[in-house]
Design a protein around this motif. Sequence first.
Motif, mmCIF file in Angstrom:
data_model
loop_
_atom_site.group_PDB
_atom_site.id
_atom_site.type_symbol
_atom_site.label_atom_id
_atom_site.label_comp_id
_atom_site.label_asym_id
_atom_site.label_seq_id
_atom_site.Cartn_x
_atom_site.Cartn_y
_atom_site.Cartn_z
ATOM 1 N N GLY A 10 10.559 11.930 12.008
ATOM 2 C CA GLY A 10 11.349 11.795 10.706
ATOM 3 C C GLY A 10 11.931 10.111 10.598
ATOM 4 N N SER A 11 11.449 9.376 11.483
ATOM 5 C CA SER A 11 11.820 7.954 11.503
ATOM 6 C C SER A 11 11.338 7.046 10.667
ATOM 7 C CB SER A 11 11.868 7.419 12.894
ATOM 8 O OG SER A 11 12.469 8.176 13.909
ATOM 9 N N PHE A 12 11.396 7.198 9.324
ATOM 10 C CA PHE A 12 10.968 6.384 8.188
ATOM 11 C C PHE A 12 12.060 5.340 7.768
ATOM 12 C CE2 PHE A 12 9.545 10.889 7.005
ATOM 13 C CZ PHE A 12 8.550 10.878 7.778
ATOM 14 N N LEU A 13 11.274 4.240 7.054
ATOM 15 C CA LEU A 13 12.036 3.225 6.873
ATOM 16 C C LEU A 13 12.813 3.612 5.313
ATOM 17 C CD1 LEU A 13 9.944 -0.035 7.205
ATOM 18 C CD2 LEU A 13 12.076 0.493 8.263
ATOM 19 N N GLU A 14 14.122 3.622 5.354
ATOM 20 C CA GLU A 14 14.878 3.977 4.262
ATOM 21 C C GLU A 14 15.396 2.844 3.363
ATOM 22 O OE1 GLU A 14 15.122 7.054 3.496
ATOM 23 O OE2 GLU A 14 14.519 8.088 5.550
ATOM 24 N N GLU A 15 15.180 1.787 3.925
ATOM 25 C CA GLU A 15 15.475 0.471 3.196
ATOM 26 C C GLU A 15 14.633 -0.456 3.915
ATOM 27 O OE1 GLU A 15 19.066 -1.354 5.667
ATOM 28 O OE2 GLU A 15 19.480 0.546 4.611
ATOM 29 N N PRO A 16 14.315 -1.742 2.710
ATOM 30 C CA PRO A 16 13.483 -2.810 2.902
ATOM 31 C C PRO A 16 13.768 -3.466 4.381
ATOM 32 C CG PRO A 16 14.161 -3.030 0.682
ATOM 33 C CD PRO A 16 15.239 -1.969 1.472
ATOM 34 N N THR A 17 12.752 -3.724 5.140
ATOM 35 C CA THR A 17 12.617 -4.505 6.477
ATOM 36 C C THR A 17 11.737 -5.601 6.350
ATOM 37 O OG1 THR A 17 12.588 -4.053 8.760
ATOM 38 C CG2 THR A 17 10.993 -3.092 7.585
ATOM 39 N N SER A 18 12.026 -6.614 7.365
ATOM 40 C CA SER A 18 11.047 -7.736 7.433
ATOM 41 C C SER A 18 10.708 -7.918 8.662
ATOM 42 C CB SER A 18 11.826 -9.066 7.085
ATOM 43 O OG SER A 18 13.185 -9.170 7.979
ATOM 44 N N ALA A 19 9.366 -8.717 8.960
ATOM 45 C CA ALA A 19 8.916 -8.963 9.867
ATOM 46 C C ALA A 19 9.559 -9.796 10.967
ATOM 47 C CB ALA A 19 7.371 -9.607 9.678
ATOM 48 N N THR A 20 9.455 -9.578 12.014
ATOM 49 C CA THR A 20 10.454 -10.420 13.270
ATOM 50 C C THR A 20 9.585 -10.900 14.353
ATOM 51 O OG1 THR A 20 12.581 -10.344 14.694
ATOM 52 C CG2 THR A 20 11.303 -8.560 14.218
ATOM 53 N N ALA A 21 9.627 -12.392 14.495
ATOM 54 C CA ALA A 21 8.833 -12.761 15.733
ATOM 55 C C ALA A 21 9.312 -12.362 16.953
ATOM 56 C CB ALA A 21 8.693 -14.267 15.616
ATOM 57 N N LEU A 24 0.706 -1.112 -0.083
ATOM 58 C CA LEU A 24 -0.126 0.163 -0.074
ATOM 59 C C LEU A 24 0.844 1.241 0.143
ATOM 60 C CD1 LEU A 24 -2.620 0.978 -0.171
ATOM 61 C CD2 LEU A 24 -2.844 0.873 2.455
ATOM 62 N N SER A 25 1.930 1.262 0.513
ATOM 63 C CA SER A 25 2.739 2.458 0.746
ATOM 64 C C SER A 25 3.367 2.512 -0.598
ATOM 65 C CB SER A 25 4.072 2.221 1.835
ATOM 66 O OG SER A 25 4.862 1.443 1.404
ATOM 67 N N LEU A 26 3.787 1.639 -1.356
ATOM 68 C CA LEU A 26 4.284 1.777 -2.522
ATOM 69 C C LEU A 26 3.152 2.272 -3.467
ATOM 70 C CD1 LEU A 26 6.414 -1.497 -2.850
ATOM 71 C CD2 LEU A 26 7.221 0.619 -2.987
ATOM 72 N N ALA A 27 1.900 1.560 -3.593
ATOM 73 C CA ALA A 27 0.945 2.096 -4.374
ATOM 74 C C ALA A 27 0.402 3.592 -4.226
ATOM 75 C CB ALA A 27 -0.140 1.331 -4.104
ATOM 76 N N LEU A 28 0.452 4.006 -2.874
ATOM 77 C CA LEU A 28 0.328 5.520 -2.511
ATOM 78 C C LEU A 28 1.517 6.300 -2.656
ATOM 79 C CD1 LEU A 28 -2.248 5.002 0.277
ATOM 80 C CD2 LEU A 28 -2.653 5.436 -2.152
ATOM 81 N N ASN A 29 2.840 5.669 -2.811
ATOM 82 C CA ASN A 29 4.089 6.464 -2.664
ATOM 83 C C ASN A 29 4.133 7.313 -1.493
ATOM 84 O OD1 ASN A 29 6.314 7.444 -3.588
ATOM 85 N ND2 ASN A 29 5.421 9.110 -4.885
ATOM 86 N N ILE A 30 3.889 6.774 -0.390
ATOM 87 C CA ILE A 30 4.101 7.380 0.883
ATOM 88 C C ILE A 30 4.951 6.828 1.880
ATOM 89 C CG2 ILE A 30 1.745 8.678 0.783
ATOM 90 C CD1 ILE A 30 0.780 6.496 2.593
ATOM 91 N N PRO A 31 5.561 7.211 2.915
ATOM 92 C CA PRO A 31 6.516 6.608 3.665
ATOM 93 C C PRO A 31 5.897 5.426 4.522
ATOM 94 C CG PRO A 31 6.631 8.873 3.967
ATOM 95 C CD PRO A 31 5.391 8.615 3.347
ATOM 96 N N LEU A 32 6.749 4.436 4.978
ATOM 97 C CA LEU A 32 6.409 3.365 5.565
ATOM 98 C C LEU A 32 7.082 3.341 6.926
ATOM 99 C CD1 LEU A 32 4.772 0.592 5.220
ATOM 100 C CD2 LEU A 32 7.152 -0.413 4.476
ATOM 101 N N ILE A 33 6.423 3.116 8.095
ATOM 102 C CA ILE A 33 6.889 3.272 9.465
ATOM 103 C C ILE A 33 6.628 1.977 10.313
ATOM 104 C CG2 ILE A 33 6.780 4.473 11.796
ATOM 105 C CD1 ILE A 33 5.541 6.725 10.137
ATOM 106 N N ALA A 34 8.011 1.252 10.685
ATOM 107 C CA ALA A 34 7.924 0.143 11.218
ATOM 108 C C ALA A 34 7.593 0.244 12.756
ATOM 109 C CB ALA A 34 9.198 -0.814 10.945
ATOM 110 N N VAL A 35 6.838 -0.503 13.550
ATOM 111 C CA VAL A 35 6.692 -0.102 14.822
ATOM 112 C C VAL A 35 6.743 -1.522 15.583
ATOM 113 C CG1 VAL A 35 4.479 0.404 16.385
ATOM 114 C CG2 VAL A 35 4.779 1.396 14.268
ATOM 115 N N ASN A 36 7.177 -1.290 16.764
ATOM 116 C CA ASN A 36 7.558 -2.236 17.879
ATOM 117 C C ASN A 36 6.158 -2.428 18.532
ATOM 118 O OD1 ASN A 36 8.008 -3.775 20.319
ATOM 119 N ND2 ASN A 36 10.079 -3.384 20.121
ATOM 120 N N HIS A 37 5.528 -3.676 18.250
ATOM 121 C CA HIS A 37 4.191 -4.086 19.267
ATOM 122 C C HIS A 37 4.080 -3.538 20.648
ATOM 123 C CE1 HIS A 37 0.596 -6.167 19.894
ATOM 124 N NE2 HIS A 37 1.040 -6.525 20.752
ATOM 125 N N MET A 38 5.200 -3.738 21.255
ATOM 126 C CA MET A 38 5.360 -3.595 22.905
ATOM 127 C C MET A 38 5.556 -2.245 23.011
ATOM 128 S SD MET A 38 4.629 -6.371 23.882
ATOM 129 C CE MET A 38 4.660 -6.062 25.688
#
Length: 344
Positions: A326-337, A102-116
């Motif tokens: 300004g904490s956006f993802l600058e490079e690809p990231t993956s989910a982590t259990a 969705l972020s690619l389709a809308l061309n907007i930043p992606l922000i990774a969040v720690n659930h805790m």
Amino acid sequence: MIKNKPIYILGIESSCDDTSAAVICNGKILSNVVANQEIHAKYGGVVPELASRAHQQNIVPVIQQAIQQANIDKKDLNAIAFTRGPGLMGSLLVGTSFAKSLSLALNIPLIAVNHMQGHVLAHFIEEENQQKPPFPFLCLTISGGHTQIVKINNYFEMEVIGETIDDAVGEAFDKSAKILGLPYPGGPLIDKYAKLGNSKAFKFTKPKVDELNFSFSGLKTGILYFIQKKTKENPTFIDENLNDICASIQHTIVEILFDKLKNAVKQTGIKHIAIAGGVSANSEIRKVLKATENKFGWTTYIPKFEYTTDNAAMIAIVGYLKYLDGSFLEEPTSATARLKVSEA
């Protein structure tokens, strides 16, 4: 300056068995949609494969509903925040993949969040008559998978000063409920029946654990042996004493939590205390925490019920705070259990 403009963040949460999406604007929640998965009840716990399949079915309608309830268009979104971890890997991958697309389709930043971190920072959602804790504060983070005392120095600097060495408090409630023959999830049922019982009726041994750490495995075993012994003597023991058993179990668990929390306050000198996580919805924990304000001079912070269990509003507020930072993802990231509360 950026705070004066309307900033819309879409939050996506899929760490376990609830699919959730929320829209936040400048710290205020506009929508918070949660799709529960009832299928797990008959198995007595969350089945990871079934959870990830249900997320795949729910994620599109849940996100559509969240955007519609917020009364905005998806083109109004400034960024997308998603749960990177911790959680069930298959469930996390569904939310992560959708958020990336969705972020690619809308061309907007992606922000990774720690659930805790989301559970902790839910205290900073803009709500009427809801006081926000000042830094530094202590947060008792309690859920099905975590039991921690965390020192919160600022939005993104968190230090675990005590944690469980085995079962989490949510597991202690659910496993105790299972021993009593109660359906999953059993924690809320123990809370329900405990309100009608005598908390001093039965005494369970509290485990001795060094420093600020917790242990609930021994308590669970003690409850199992107690019930086995009593039902052998009287097969109808549970039915005749259910309220008192639940009240006694809950009283013991809450005492374990607050014994450690009192020690944490002594060690740190911090008297601003918050609770977070699914188990923070427990009525006895909330009651005891409020009682400590007068007894020990603490200032306490209790989240709204809808922000205690897994929900996307807490992901959205972290996304909003990270957007301002300004904490956006600058490079690809993956989910982590597995992800520590101190990690982004």
